[in-house]
Design a protein around this motif. Sequence first.
Motif, PDB file in Angstrom:
ATOM      1  N   SER A  92      -8.880  66.322 -49.034  1.00 14.23           N
ATOM      2  CA  SER A  92      -8.806  66.083 -50.462  1.00 14.23           C
ATOM      3  C   SER A  92     -10.045  65.308 -50.879  1.00 14.23           C
ATOM      4  CB  SER A  92      -7.530  65.305 -50.793  1.00 14.23           C
ATOM      5  OG  SER A  92      -7.516  65.012 -52.164  1.00 14.23           O
ATOM      6  N   ASN A  93     -10.588  65.679 -51.959  1.00 15.97           N
ATOM      7  CA  ASN A  93     -11.779  65.000 -52.438  1.00 15.97           C
ATOM      8  C   ASN A  93     -11.483  64.497 -53.827  1.00 15.97           C
ATOM      9  OD1 ASN A  93     -14.331  64.551 -53.710  1.00 15.97           O
ATOM     10  ND2 ASN A  93     -15.241  65.553 -51.935  1.00 15.97           N
ATOM     11  N   GLU A  94     -11.672  63.256 -54.019  1.00 15.84           N
ATOM     12  CA  GLU A  94     -11.297  62.677 -55.300  1.00 15.84           C
ATOM     13  C   GLU A  94     -12.489  62.048 -55.985  1.00 15.84           C
ATOM     14  OE1 GLU A  94      -8.081  60.096 -54.647  1.00 15.84           O
ATOM     15  OE2 GLU A  94      -6.945  61.536 -53.475  1.00 15.84           O
ATOM     16  N   GLU A  95     -13.640  62.629 -55.718  1.00 19.13           N
ATOM     17  CA  GLU A  95     -14.834  61.979 -56.254  1.00 19.13           C
ATOM     18  C   GLU A  95     -14.989  62.180 -57.746  1.00 19.13           C
ATOM     19  OE1 GLU A  95     -18.462  62.347 -53.884  1.00 19.13           O
ATOM     20  OE2 GLU A  95     -17.109  63.015 -52.304  1.00 19.13           O
ATOM     21  N   GLY A  96     -14.514  63.288 -58.212  1.00 17.58           N
ATOM     22  CA  GLY A  96     -14.689  63.527 -59.640  1.00 17.58           C
ATOM     23  C   GLY A  96     -13.494  63.029 -60.408  1.00 17.58           C
ATOM     24  N   ALA A  97     -13.722  62.669 -61.616  1.00 14.07           N
ATOM     25  CA  ALA A  97     -12.621  62.180 -62.427  1.00 14.07           C
ATOM     26  C   ALA A  97     -12.198  63.206 -63.460  1.00 14.07           C
ATOM     27  CB  ALA A  97     -13.025  60.885 -63.113  1.00 14.07           C
ATOM     28  N   SER A  98     -13.092  64.043 -63.805  1.00 16.83           N
ATOM     29  CA  SER A  98     -12.798  65.003 -64.860  1.00 16.83           C
ATOM     30  C   SER A  98     -12.088  66.210 -64.239  1.00 16.83           C
ATOM     31  CB  SER A  98     -14.104  65.419 -65.532  1.00 16.83           C
ATOM     32  OG  SER A  98     -13.825  66.273 -66.583  1.00 16.83           O
ATOM     33  N   GLY A  99     -11.213  66.772 -65.012  1.00 11.05           N
ATOM     34  CA  GLY A  99     -10.419  67.870 -64.494  1.00 11.05           C
ATOM     35  C   GLY A  99     -11.270  69.066 -64.087  1.00 11.05           C
ATOM     36  N   ILE A 100     -10.839  69.710 -63.028  1.00 11.65           N
ATOM     37  CA  ILE A 100     -11.585  70.867 -62.547  1.00 11.65           C
ATOM     38  C   ILE A 100     -11.085  72.084 -63.296  1.00 11.65           C
ATOM     39  CG2 ILE A 100     -12.003  72.317 -60.553  1.00 11.65           C
ATOM     40  CD1 ILE A 100     -11.856  69.863 -58.842  1.00 11.65           C
ATOM     41  N   THR A 101     -11.949  72.684 -64.000  1.00 10.49           N
ATOM     42  CA  THR A 101     -11.517  73.824 -64.796  1.00 10.49           C
ATOM     43  C   THR A 101     -11.728  75.137 -64.086  1.00 10.49           C
ATOM     44  OG1 THR A 101     -13.680  73.944 -65.822  1.00 10.49           O
ATOM     45  CG2 THR A 101     -12.011  72.654 -66.935  1.00 10.49           C
ATOM     46  N   ALA A 102     -12.673  75.179 -63.196  1.00 11.20           N
ATOM     47  CA  ALA A 102     -12.906  76.445 -62.521  1.00 11.20           C
ATOM     48  C   ALA A 102     -13.445  76.157 -61.141  1.00 11.20           C
ATOM     49  CB  ALA A 102     -13.905  77.306 -63.298  1.00 11.20           C
ATOM     50  N   LEU A 103     -13.113  77.042 -60.256  1.00  7.47           N
ATOM     51  CA  LEU A 103     -13.518  76.866 -58.868  1.00  7.47           C
ATOM     52  C   LEU A 103     -14.141  78.155 -58.384  1.00  7.47           C
ATOM     53  CD1 LEU A 103     -10.632  75.193 -56.888  1.00  7.47           C
ATOM     54  CD2 LEU A 103     -12.947  74.365 -57.129  1.00  7.47           C
ATOM     55  N   SER A 106     -13.547  68.627 -43.464  1.00  5.87           N
ATOM     56  CA  SER A 106     -13.938  67.666 -44.476  1.00  5.87           C
ATOM     57  C   SER A 106     -14.633  68.407 -45.591  1.00  5.87           C
ATOM     58  CB  SER A 106     -14.878  66.634 -43.885  1.00  5.87           C
ATOM     59  OG  SER A 106     -16.120  67.216 -43.619  1.00  5.87           O
ATOM     60  N   CYS A 107     -14.478  67.881 -46.700  1.00  4.90           N
ATOM     61  CA  CYS A 107     -15.061  68.519 -47.872  1.00  4.90           C
ATOM     62  C   CYS A 107     -15.935  67.481 -48.547  1.00  4.90           C
ATOM     63  CB  CYS A 107     -13.925  68.967 -48.790  1.00  4.90           C
ATOM     64  SG  CYS A 107     -14.486  69.665 -50.300  1.00  4.90           S
ATOM     65  N   GLN A 108     -17.210  67.734 -48.482  1.00  7.62           N
ATOM     66  CA  GLN A 108     -18.108  66.706 -48.972  1.00  7.62           C
ATOM     67  C   GLN A 108     -18.849  67.187 -50.197  1.00  7.62           C
ATOM     68  OE1 GLN A 108     -20.462  65.798 -45.577  1.00  7.62           O
ATOM     69  NE2 GLN A 108     -19.007  64.235 -44.880  1.00  7.62           N
ATOM     70  N   LEU A 109     -18.982  66.298 -51.070  1.00  7.49           N
ATOM     71  CA  LEU A 109     -19.747  66.614 -52.271  1.00  7.49           C
ATOM     72  C   LEU A 109     -21.224  66.594 -51.908  1.00  7.49           C
ATOM     73  CD1 LEU A 109     -19.710  67.063 -55.324  1.00  7.49           C
ATOM     74  CD2 LEU A 109     -19.937  64.603 -55.581  1.00  7.49           C
ATOM     75  N   THR A 110     -21.858  67.729 -51.967  1.00 12.61           N
ATOM     76  CA  THR A 110     -23.270  67.770 -51.618  1.00 12.61           C
ATOM     77  C   THR A 110     -24.135  67.486 -52.821  1.00 12.61           C
ATOM     78  OG1 THR A 110     -23.153  70.129 -51.937  1.00 12.61           O
ATOM     79  CG2 THR A 110     -23.007  69.324 -49.693  1.00 12.61           C
ATOM     80  N   ARG A 111     -23.748  68.025 -53.914  1.00 17.87           N
ATOM     81  CA  ARG A 111     -24.572  67.763 -55.072  1.00 17.87           C
ATOM     82  C   ARG A 111     -23.713  67.853 -56.320  1.00 17.87           C
ATOM     83  NH1 ARG A 111     -29.306  70.766 -57.905  1.00 17.87           N
ATOM     84  NH2 ARG A 111     -29.980  69.056 -59.243  1.00 17.87           N
ATOM     85  N   SER A 112     -24.003  67.045 -57.207  1.00 10.03           N
ATOM     86  CA  SER A 112     -23.277  67.118 -58.460  1.00 10.03           C
ATOM     87  C   SER A 112     -24.290  67.222 -59.590  1.00 10.03           C
ATOM     88  CB  SER A 112     -22.413  65.863 -58.628  1.00 10.03           C
ATOM     89  OG  SER A 112     -21.783  65.907 -59.875  1.00 10.03           O
ATOM     90  N   VAL A 113     -24.187  68.296 -60.287  1.00  8.18           N
ATOM     91  CA  VAL A 113     -25.055  68.452 -61.456  1.00  8.18           C
ATOM     92  C   VAL A 113     -24.305  67.848 -62.623  1.00  8.18           C
ATOM     93  CG1 VAL A 113     -26.338  70.071 -62.854  1.00  8.18           C
ATOM     94  CG2 VAL A 113     -25.919  70.564 -60.461  1.00  8.18           C
TER      95      VAL A 113
END
Lengths: 237, 1277
Positions: free
Chosen positions: B1000-1011, B1065-1072
């Motif tokens: 589980s990755n909880e780095e983002g706070a905003s809802g995920i609208t599309a995957l 593990s699911c790591q956030l590599t980059r966030s635009v």
Amino acid sequence: MSRTLTAMADSTPGEYGSEPGPRPAPGPYISAVTNRTTNLVIRGAMLFSVGVFLALVLNLLQVQRNVTLFPPDVISSIFSSAWWVPPCCGTASALIGLLYPCIDNRLGEPHRFKREWSSVMRCVAVFVGINHASAKVDFANNVQLSLTLAALSVGLWWSFDRSRSGFSLGVVIALLATLATQLLVYNGVFQYTSPDFLYIRSWLPCIFFAGVITMGNIGRQLALYEHKVALEKTHQD
Amino acid sequence: MTLRERLRQKISAAFYHHGLLCASYPVPIILFTSASILTCCYPLLRLPLPGTGPVEFTTAVRGYASPSHNPLGDPVERPDWYRGPPVAYIQQVLVKAAVSPWGSSLLPVDAFRPPLGQVFTLLEEIRNHVHSDSSGVQSLEHLCLQVTDLLPGLRRMQTVLPEHGCLLVSPGNYWQNQQELFDSDPDLLKTVQKHEPKGLHTSATLRDLLFGVPGKHTGVSHYSKKRVVTYTITIALSTYDAGFLGSLRARLKQLHPSANCSLGEEHMVHVHFKEEIGIAELIPLVTTYIILFAYIYFSTRKIDMVKSKWGLALAAVVTVLSSLLMSVGLCTLFGLTPTLNGGEIFPYLVVVIGLENVLVLTKSVVSTPVDLEVKLRIAQGLSNESWSIMKNMATELCIILIGYFTLVPAIQEFCLFAVVGLVSDFFLQMFFFTTVLSIDIRRMELADLNRRLPAEAGLPPPKPGPLRPREAPPPPRPSPHTITLQTPAFRNLRLPKRLRVVYFLARTRLAQRIIMVGTVIWIGILVYTDPAGLRTYLAAQVSEQSHLGDPGGGGGQPPHLGGMAPVFPGGDPAKALSVLPAREATPLPENQSQRHLAPGRVQEQPRGPPAATQVPWGAEDEEGWRRLSFRHWPSLFSYYNITLAKRYISILPVIPVTLHLGPQEAPETPRHPQDARLPPDPIPKFSSPDLQAADLTLYKVAALGLAAGVLLVLLLFCLYRVLCPRNYGQNGVSHGRRRRGDLPCDDYGYSPPVSEISPLLLRGHSMDIECLASDGMLLASCCLAGQIRVWDAQTGDCLTVIPNHKLRRSSSSGCWEQRGASWDGAGGACDPESLGCEGRDPCVGGDSASEDEGGGFPFRRHAAPLRPPLFTDQPDLTPLIDTNFDSRLPPSSVHAAPPRGAAFDYGGLVERAYTEHEPPSPAAYPSPSYSSSPPTAGFANCRRSPVEAPDRGFACGPPPAAEWEGSVWAMELRGNLIAAGRSSGKLQLWDAVEGSLRCSNEEGASGITALAFLNNRIVAARLDGSLDFFTVELNKPPGLLQYRGAPGRGSMPPSPCYSSDDLISCQLTRSVLCAHQKPITVLRAAAGRVVTGSQDHTVRVYRLDDSCCLFTLQGHSGAITAIYIDETMVLASGGQDGAICLWDVLTGSRVSHVYGHRGDVTSLVCTNTCVISSGLDDLICIWDRSTGIKLYSIQQEVGCGDSLGVISDSLLVTGGQGCVSFWDLNFGDLLQTVYLGQTSDGQGVRQLLVLDNAAIVCDFGSELSLVYVPSVLEKLD
């Protein structure tokens, strides 16, 4: 067997039925015209032109019988009869062609038998054939001619119409038309070559009857498109 | 069992066996049928070919007697028309006159004026000739054919054609047979030309009639080189008197002997004329044929669902035609000679026999179950229709029998032909057409087999059950449709008919070729029919060939020189001027034969002084009338209202008359004073005949040019109409949905059997399905309650259920506990029963909780009356009800409950359910905890109709706890992993088989609208417009990472299979962070690219590997609502402005930009050739991918779904209200509508996934529907 056929005809689902379900969209030609009066006018015009054309052609067939092989002027022989005959035929056929679907609507018994263009074409071909036979075939006497033509006309009705309203309307219109022709003859506007039966040409009502059936068939088929349009419209509303 | 039923069974069985036979041995049967057709048509060879040309019969003059009406059965073979006397005997007196020797003092007009003048004396001679013998005195007046008036239309010819007397025509008729008029005529040629018709003339002209020889051969012109004038005096005799004619011949010969004339006098020719079809007769005939063709067109148009429509239509027409030929042949064989005009009755025969049976047969066979063997299908189809076919045939036979008893010969004959035709038609239908049909069906099956062969070969049947070992998931089935998808190059999109016509024309260059061929034929006809042209030239060549062996003929010399020499006296100045090159080049037959007749003189003539001109007589003069038009005689007689049709005339041998006029005689003939003036201009091309010819050519050219111009304009107009793209799609077929129970049925009472596709309903979810994901084998669905279920995509078994533990746990630990306090504070006044009651209908509780806040336990009185169906469209809140009251005993802080608080406050729970259920509209959220769910109106997965929104007067509960996970907004499935993006911004990875949370990755706070889940990367688009790239990593040596081998699936990269032992593990590599200015609405990933569309009107393309933004595509003037990208790097986007853009992903340039919808584009799919879009206006548009031209559009029902799917290149699936519809992409035809539930007006299908095994999955309320596409659809070609 007739019952089976009728049942068969009745069991065909209503192309024209009372249930206004979602119908397939209108045909490509008339579909653009959704206005009802415009549609009516278009249908009338089509029927009129068909009537005029058939009148000219069939008149030519009748004329040929008495004309030499080398008519001096072909064009004049096409218009050999009075000028007002083809327009009259056209108007009559337009009226009949519009009247038939209308009466079907009023009676609430939609015509379902063989509603397709190929059948209509077959009907027209048989009608021309009846005229052809009456013009070309040498009958022994007039009674034979009339009987044959009557049988052929009724056969035409049986093959392509089979509705009581169509039959009765055809008979009524044929009688009226014969009466009208007779009046014209009395007044000297028009003339037969020789009346043979009760002062009229006995084949005349038969031809009229077959013509009425044919034009009614065409008119119904044309009305099918309009009906589709109307259904589409109500559905869209 | 009545007799009728037994008969019916017998017939049916017989047809069944027959069908088996036909389908089993197609080739022998077709051979047999062809042989029998040919045999039956063999007698037709003896029939004369139809034609209107005259037929000749030659008898000897000696001993001729007029044939009697009744042939006496004499052995002499004579045609059957040769009976009875002819209409007329034609006696021609052929006059050749020449002025010789030619003197230099003579004017050109002297070449024909004196010879023509002689006609009057000749006429006088003929008229006054009297032959007296023992039977009495015979004169021409007694024998000749007396004619009366001309036809009324021919008044202008009254002056030149005889009336009320003998039919005797000659050039003298121009001058009323009066010498004085002739003498006082200043210009003879003008008089002759005066009566010529202007413009083109096809048949006999007056000049031909009077002169009796073709105009070119008369020699009446200023520039005739020969100075021999030829004309005839034509006498029509009604009775044949050998004595009179003999004496006339002798007299004329004696007066004007022809020295070198050796014309035969032995034979007379009887010419029989067929009935010519005039235009007056042609018009009805053409009309009947037009009707016939319309009939055939409308009939064959109905042939459907076969491999080759045209082939079957052709077979149908061949069946009917050859049955007619067979009937005629059989009738001739049995001695019935057809007397009717075949061309006239033929259309009626076709109409009587009809094409109906053939069509009914085709329909019946086609509608048999497709999985049967071919011969069984044929047999079944035949036997299904056997009864109606037999019945129809019996009816027709009865009708014809009735017709036979009319006892009218013509009708009887027609009926006879029709009966034989019907029987042979039946025979051909049964043998020929059935066999052709079986071959066609077999071809279709073969094509079908070829297409699905790889699928069957590589199909591992064991179905993956729920208990399959996790460690080694079975290799994916090579999808049967990958083949179809990859080989569509030859299965092009079927274009609209007009375009197809145009393309066909363009491809074959048909128009040019037709024009070329037409031109060549026209030129050929011109050359051939030109009297000075090819025909005479050929004749000359032939005669030259025949004379080449003649040693005395001066073979070495150019033939025309030798021939010309005697005719042209040398040293004539006028001759040199008047010579036309063409004439010189054309060897004239006269000269040839003349040379042949007098070979000895050829050598000395040129040297000698101009001697007396020999008037040449040749073999062709013997039957000079042959050179005339074959309408010559009919038109002559038709002027007097005498028809030659089906009659004959007898042409007697000509009487040759030669007139030699000496130069001293010529001036004796009184010249007209104006003759000296003539010709006014010596240059030949200004002369009158040439002027006339030039005039005519001018007319011809002008007429042709005009016609060509009109044709060209019409053609261009048609082309414009065809190509004008403005009306595109208007003509396209548009269909509504077929109503249930409204089966297609034709007018023969025949309806094809219903092969309903029954969808497989996957039940289990308690609430509406929110997300749907599939990787071809597994199917994951998530409902509003947060429950995720994993299904086997092939069997529909539910493999795993991942309940929304977190939600429940968080509920109970968070707000629920607080509520529990108040609950408990109520002193247990609430008994479980009431809750259970509410649990059954929680929405009522929700409403009542909001409305009746004051009431203690208001639920009971509402519960009973407010049962469904009123609230069927409310969300099912059952899973939210936790009846495990023991588990949430109040740990702390008991509120002093006011009466109001005694009511259990469902608000928070219910509201949560509602927020998940209905579109989160921006203003409707009172709770600050929902600040993270701002407007998402454009979300594809959050569409709900706002109608369902109830009154939202919730007793506002406290905000949910922070650990509440939120609902699943986006879900993806790859391999064993389900990636779920939640509204809380969490990204969770679940094991699909085991149902355990892997990461589980909880780095983002905003809802995920599309995957998007591609390879080992996950891209998540968030509400705030940011784009996160995650990498899924295995904490294991990479050697253990198994790849699910998927060699056959080129479109999908191998996705790693994650075993349960691995630590993922699911790591956030980059966030635009600021990928878009506004929320991202669409996210698609394929081919190493990630494409996002946002409400800020732009589309961005990222590279998946390094999350680098490649392009920002601008072109829409509204929010992006749909994007399509596939492995072939085609990118299409659609926006709220109704526009669809096609982009080049490699360059970022816009390929095309079309406006197709009024309102949003809701869905986009591309095939290899076309782009399919659906919009809010319920229109599905199909565009050509390369040109951007709209091919056609389909108008759907209002409120139907907007989900689209493409199964193969020709099969489109759309979702609708409780149904899915299959469309044929080639034609835009509705193929089938599959209803998902019992009630057709159920919920709409919002999501639709096409699996690789040709199944489609769609959501249907709380159920999933798995529809296997029936194979019949695949058979369509």
